[in-house]
Design a protein around this motif. Structure first.
Motif, PDB file in Angstrom:
ATOM      1  N   GLN A  87       5.418   5.908   7.702  1.00  0.00           N
ATOM      2  CA  GLN A  87       5.441   4.538   7.185  1.00  0.00           C
ATOM      3  C   GLN A  87       5.759   3.529   8.272  1.00  0.00           C
ATOM      4  O   GLN A  87       5.155   2.453   8.334  1.00  0.00           O
ATOM      5  N   CYS A 111       0.799   6.217   3.493  1.00  0.00           N
ATOM      6  CA  CYS A 111       1.903   5.497   4.124  1.00  0.00           C
ATOM      7  C   CYS A 111       1.419   4.319   4.968  1.00  0.00           C
ATOM      8  O   CYS A 111       2.227   3.474   5.368  1.00  0.00           O
ATOM      9  N   TYR A 119       9.409   2.622  -3.730  1.00  0.00           N
ATOM     10  CA  TYR A 119       9.275   1.837  -2.512  1.00  0.00           C
ATOM     11  C   TYR A 119       8.717   0.439  -2.776  1.00  0.00           C
ATOM     12  O   TYR A 119       8.488  -0.311  -1.833  1.00  0.00           O
ATOM     13  N   VAL A 161       5.786  -0.619  -3.813  1.00  0.00           N
ATOM     14  CA  VAL A 161       4.487  -0.769  -3.150  1.00  0.00           C
ATOM     15  C   VAL A 161       3.538  -1.551  -4.056  1.00  0.00           C
ATOM     16  O   VAL A 161       3.603  -1.462  -5.282  1.00  0.00           O
ATOM     17  N   THR A 191       4.693  -4.820   0.038  1.00  0.00           N
ATOM     18  CA  THR A 191       4.739  -3.428   0.475  1.00  0.00           C
ATOM     19  C   THR A 191       5.663  -3.261   1.674  1.00  0.00           C
ATOM     20  O   THR A 191       6.489  -2.346   1.714  1.00  0.00           O
ATOM     21  N   VAL A 240       9.247  -1.118   1.660  1.00  0.00           N
ATOM     22  CA  VAL A 240       9.578  -0.009   2.560  1.00  0.00           C
ATOM     23  C   VAL A 240      10.866  -0.300   3.317  1.00  0.00           C
ATOM     24  O   VAL A 240      11.746   0.560   3.440  1.00  0.00           O
ATOM     25  N   SER A 249      13.812   0.033   1.136  1.00  0.00           N
ATOM     26  CA  SER A 249      14.116   1.426   0.783  1.00  0.00           C
ATOM     27  C   SER A 249      14.944   2.131   1.853  1.00  0.00           C
ATOM     28  O   SER A 249      15.547   3.166   1.589  1.00  0.00           O
TER      29      SER A 249
END
Length: 591
Positions: free
Chosen positions: A46, A196, A225, A227, A308, A312, A315
């Motif tokens: 990622q 990812c 996450y 997304v 997104t 990430v 997270s």
């Protein structure tokens, strides 16, 4: 709505965190180690494939990765969105072995180099003659960065095939990923890596498999996450479209994904991969409109990408402590295993010192040579016997330490799967110890010779009698290794060299013996610890991960980035053929 506020300090902080994650190792088979290795690999994918490239190039095209289970119709969907066959679709599974990335010719520069997916080699298909509305762009004439300049992919080399087509709007790229549940492990791993790298996940499932575990694991990960996600329910029978769609919507709602854009594609002959593998334009119109709007509308495009990336990064707050905890467990286990070796070899050192002090070396053959020496036996034979006896004592102590350490390691879960073996360095121990003992003997002879020369020298420094270096060395070795059994060896040494010289020589010899005994045992202990040292499980891993994520969080708080909000005033999304405002009618750049 505010876009993600990114500055060089945050990018630098994320780069440091990325290096810390890359340096983390979880080799010991502890509970949770396999999960930690997977999480590490996912984090690196990622950060390398998406977060860092997106933050450094916020104006890059939106990358939508189309993923799903085997036979869900991913390639057919991509082909239909582009309007020609760019990805192989058919009944052979797995169909997609090499991922295919399609973008507008004006955008090919964003994907020609290693900006995203740096671990994949770029390849492309030579320009075809005639039909299919093929407009491939400059990349096929000049070559893409990192590419091979030819159509085929080398076996075993991870590649991504780059296609350009003016049918796609500028600012949007589609990537057809391998099956997430492929029987080929490499395909599954590649699919996870590609996902990812996505700004938008387009998850394709079918009316027959929408409740399967694999796609739902992907959906839950996307929710975790935060997304930007789109789902496509493919191959829905006309007569059951309403019922199946309602069931799927209910499952999404229960999972907290009720606001995710959801599109339905009816069951059509083209869905099975027959013919040219293209669905009618009306069947994919909803998906295409959603993707085009998010690519061309600066607000929606920025919101999708920012969401997104922000998800990430956010997270990391929960993922990094778990990774750091696993690193701490690895270090603790390594210390525990090393402690077992240290304890065993400390015991071996105590045993050697005790037995040397008790004169255990002066036994058997060595004792017989000592008695023979008193009757005129040769000094070199006595030295040989004492060296062999000392070697045997050290070898026995090392073998006992290895047995104790090996037993402790076999009972420890950290080494239960054969990752480590306490006896890894045991082979050749007797030979190595023998070499060290022979060195000790030579040093002892040199020491005795030097003292004898000084003691036998005349007042003007002239020599009187020739010096036999082995005689005082044999007496000294006997006195050091024979304990009370060799009390007369010290007396004979004093008669030979004088009391003062004999005392001085014994003190020097004792220090030399202590040093060489420690050298022999320490060397074997380090060999047993070498497998642990090679694992590079250090305490810095946990501290480095925690420190790095703390810096990232501090930078986020300092900049106080705003989360993207839903865009107001948009038309409701539509399922194929009818509105579905009650299910996903709002603009859903957030879930």
């Amino acid at each position: 709505m505010a876009t993600l506020d990114v500055g060089p300090r945050l990018i630098d902080a994320l780069s440091v965190l990325r290096d810390r994650v890359d340096a983390a190792r979880f080799p010991l088979p502890l509970g949770g180690a396999a999960r930690a290795r997977r999480n590490r690999a996912e984090l690196l994918s990622q950060l390398d494939d998406y977060v860092m490239p997106r933050l450094r190039a916020p104006k890059a095209p939106l990358l939508a990765v189309v993923g799903g289970s085997t036979g869900a119709g991913k390639s057919t969907l991509v082909n239909s969105l582009v309007g020609r066959r760019v990805s192989e679709a058919g009944v052979l599974r797995p169909t997609t072995r090499t991922p295919v990335l399609v973008c507008h010719p004006d955008d090919h520069r964003w994907f020609a180099g290693q900006r995203v997916l740096p671990g994949l080699t770029r390849v492309w298909v030579p320009e075809q003659d005639g039909g299919e509305g093929n407009e491939r762009g400059e990349g096929e004439e000049k070559g893409l960065g990192g590419g091979r300049g030819r159509a085929g992919e080398a076996p075993g080399v991870p590649t991504v095939r780059i296609e350009t087509d003016a049918a796609l709007p500028s600012g949007l790229a589609l990537l057809d990923a391998p099956d997430i549940d492929s029987l080929v492990a490499g395909n599954r791993e590649l699919a996870a890596e590609l996902i990812c790298a996505a700004d938008v996940w387009v998850l394709v499932t079918t009316a027959a498999r929408y409740a399967d575990a694999v796609p739902w694991h992907l959906l839950r990960t996307a929710k975790e996450y935060d997304v930007t996600l789109v789902t496509v329910l493919d191959r829905v029978p006309h007569q059951m479209a309403g019922e199946i769609s309602a069931r799927y919507a209910e499952l999404l709602l229960r999972a907290g994904l009720g606001n995710v854009p959801r599109f339905t594609i009816p069951e059509l002959p083209e869905s099975a991969g027959g013919g040219r593998g293209l669905l009618p334009a009306t069947a994919v119109a909803g998906v295409r409109e959603w993707l085009e709007r998010h690519a061309q509308d600066p607000v929606a495009r920025s919101a999708a990408a920012d969401r997104t990336a922000s998800g990430v990064i956010a997270s990391l707050r929960s993922r990094l402590p778990a990774l750091a905890g696993a690193a701490a467990a690895q270090h603790a286990a390594a210390l525990r295993l090393a402690g077992r070796v240290e304890e065993a070899y400390e015991g071996a050192a105590v045993r050697v010192r005790r037995e040397v002090a008790a004169g255990e070396v002066l036994a058997g053959d060595a004792r017989a040579h000592w008695h023979a020496h008193g009757r005129g036996g040769r000094a070199d034979e006595l030295l040989d016997a004492l060296a062999h006896g000392l070697t045997a004592l050290l070898v026995c102590a090392v073998e006992e330490a290895d047995e104790r350490a090996g037993g402790a390691w076999r009972r420890d879960p950290a080494a239960a799967e054969g990752v480590l073996t306490a006896m890894d360095g045991a082979a050749g121990a007797a030979g190595r110890i023998g070499v060290i003992v022979r060195r000790w003997r030579r040093c002892l002879e040199e020491l005795a010779d030097e003292e004898a020369r000084e003691a036998r020298g005349g007042q003007a420094g002239e020599r009187t009698d020739p010096v036999d270096a082995e005689e005082p060395a044999a007496l000294l070795a006997t006195a050091l290794l024979g304990g009370r059994r060799a009390r007369t060896a010290g007396e004979n040494l004093a008669d030979l060299l004088g009391a003062q010289s004999a005392v001085r020589l014994r003190d020097q010899g004792a220090r030399l013996l202590t040093r060489y005994l420690a050298h022999a045992l320490d060397g074997e202990r380090e060999r047993r610890l070498a497998p642990l040292d090679r694992l590079t499980v250090s305490p810095d891993q946990q501290a480095g991960l925690i420190a790095a994520v703390s810096v990232v969080q501090r930078e986020q708080l300092r900049r106080a980035p705003l989360r993207p909000r839903p865009v107001e005033g948009r038309e409701p999304e539509r399922e194929h053929g009818r509105p579905a405002a009650d299910q996903y009618g709002r603009e859903t750049v957030t879930q």
